[in-house]
Write a protein that holds these residues in place. Structure first.
Motif, PDB file in Angstrom:
ATOM      1  N   UNK A  74      -5.382  11.539  14.117  1.00  0.00           N
ATOM      2  CA  UNK A  74      -4.110  12.249  14.232  1.00  0.00           C
ATOM      3  C   UNK A  74      -3.217  11.931  13.035  1.00  0.00           C
ATOM      4  N   UNK A  75      -2.368  12.874  12.733  1.00  0.00           N
ATOM      5  CA  UNK A  75      -1.410  12.641  11.656  1.00  0.00           C
ATOM      6  C   UNK A  75      -0.372  11.635  12.144  1.00  0.00           C
ATOM      7  N   UNK A  76      -0.176  10.609  11.367  1.00  0.00           N
ATOM      8  CA  UNK A  76       0.758   9.562  11.752  1.00  0.00           C
ATOM      9  C   UNK A  76       2.136   9.821  11.158  1.00  0.00           C
ATOM     10  N   UNK A  77       3.153   9.531  11.922  1.00  0.00           N
ATOM     11  CA  UNK A  77       4.530   9.686  11.456  1.00  0.00           C
ATOM     12  C   UNK A  77       4.873   8.446  10.637  1.00  0.00           C
ATOM     13  N   UNK A  78       5.163   8.634   9.375  1.00  0.00           N
ATOM     14  CA  UNK A  78       5.413   7.489   8.511  1.00  0.00           C
ATOM     15  C   UNK A  78       6.849   7.416   8.019  1.00  0.00           C
ATOM     16  N   UNK A  79       7.595   8.482   8.125  1.00  0.00           N
ATOM     17  CA  UNK A  79       8.939   8.488   7.590  1.00  0.00           C
ATOM     18  C   UNK A  79       9.941   8.053   8.655  1.00  0.00           C
ATOM     19  N   UNK A  82      12.778  11.045   9.008  1.00  0.00           N
ATOM     20  CA  UNK A  82      12.417  12.448   9.170  1.00  0.00           C
ATOM     21  C   UNK A  82      13.346  13.113  10.182  1.00  0.00           C
ATOM     22  N   UNK A  83      13.403  14.426  10.156  1.00  0.00           N
ATOM     23  CA  UNK A  83      14.296  15.169  11.040  1.00  0.00           C
ATOM     24  C   UNK A  83      13.781  15.161  12.472  1.00  0.00           C
ATOM     25  N   UNK A  84      12.495  15.285  12.660  1.00  0.00           N
ATOM     26  CA  UNK A  84      11.925  15.301  14.005  1.00  0.00           C
ATOM     27  C   UNK A  84      11.011  14.082  14.152  1.00  0.00           C
ATOM     28  N   UNK A  85      11.453  13.112  14.869  1.00  0.00           N
ATOM     29  CA  UNK A  85      10.622  11.929  15.137  1.00  0.00           C
ATOM     30  C   UNK A  85      10.124  12.015  16.572  1.00  0.00           C
ATOM     31  N   UNK A  86       8.851  11.755  16.775  1.00  0.00           N
ATOM     32  CA  UNK A  86       8.227  11.918  18.086  1.00  0.00           C
ATOM     33  C   UNK A  86       8.735  10.913  19.117  1.00  0.00           C
ATOM     34  N   UNK A  87       9.129   9.732  18.688  1.00  0.00           N
ATOM     35  CA  UNK A  87       9.532   8.716  19.652  1.00  0.00           C
ATOM     36  C   UNK A  87      11.051   8.573  19.784  1.00  0.00           C
ATOM     37  N   UNK A  88      11.801   9.472  19.196  1.00  0.00           N
ATOM     38  CA  UNK A  88      13.247   9.428  19.343  1.00  0.00           C
ATOM     39  C   UNK A  88      13.625   9.823  20.768  1.00  0.00           C
ATOM     40  N   UNK A  89      14.660   9.205  21.337  1.00  0.00           N
ATOM     41  CA  UNK A  89      15.051   9.538  22.710  1.00  0.00           C
ATOM     42  C   UNK A  89      15.358  11.019  22.896  1.00  0.00           C
ATOM     43  N   UNK A  90      15.976  11.635  21.925  1.00  0.00           N
ATOM     44  CA  UNK A  90      16.291  13.058  22.075  1.00  0.00           C
ATOM     45  C   UNK A  90      15.026  13.906  22.127  1.00  0.00           C
ATOM     46  N   UNK A  94      13.761  15.885  25.468  1.00  0.00           N
ATOM     47  CA  UNK A  94      13.672  17.335  25.266  1.00  0.00           C
ATOM     48  C   UNK A  94      12.384  17.877  25.875  1.00  0.00           C
ATOM     49  N   UNK A  95      11.288  17.117  25.811  1.00  0.00           N
ATOM     50  CA  UNK A  95      10.004  17.566  26.346  1.00  0.00           C
ATOM     51  C   UNK A  95       9.978  17.578  27.868  1.00  0.00           C
TER      52      UNK A  95
END
Length: 97
Positions: A74-79, A82-90, A94-95
């Protein structure tokens, strides 16, 4: 004191032995046979337990390995910025609606 002790010994001799005394030898041999049977079956039980542990270990390694390979592809989030982070509370809230 000796007279009292002698009287107690004579009274004990006069009593009939309990019925369980006649079966002591047979009960002992039954217990010996039960222990021997348990000892004969112990290696088979140990082999069964060892096989179960080995099977669980193999399944764990295989399942963990496949999961690790899938996650690595899987593509890993490294930044961090970034504007959309997968583990951000928002994003997480949202999901779930």
């Amino acid at each position: 004191m000796e007279d009292k002790l002698d009287a107690l010994i004579m009274a004990a001799r006069a009593e009939a032995p309990p019925a369980a005394y006649h079966t002591i030898e047979q009960r002992v041999w039954n217990d010996v046979e039960r222990v021997r049977t348990a000892r004969r079956s112990a290696p088979m039980i140990f082999a069964g337990r060892a096989a179960a542990v080995a099977g669980a270990l193999v399944l764990g390694i295989a399942g963990g390995g496949m999961t690790a390979v899938a996650v690595a592809r899987e593509a890993q989030e490294v930044s961090a910025f970034s504007i959309k982070t997968e583990l951000a509370p928002s994003t997480l809230l949202d999901h779930h609606g």
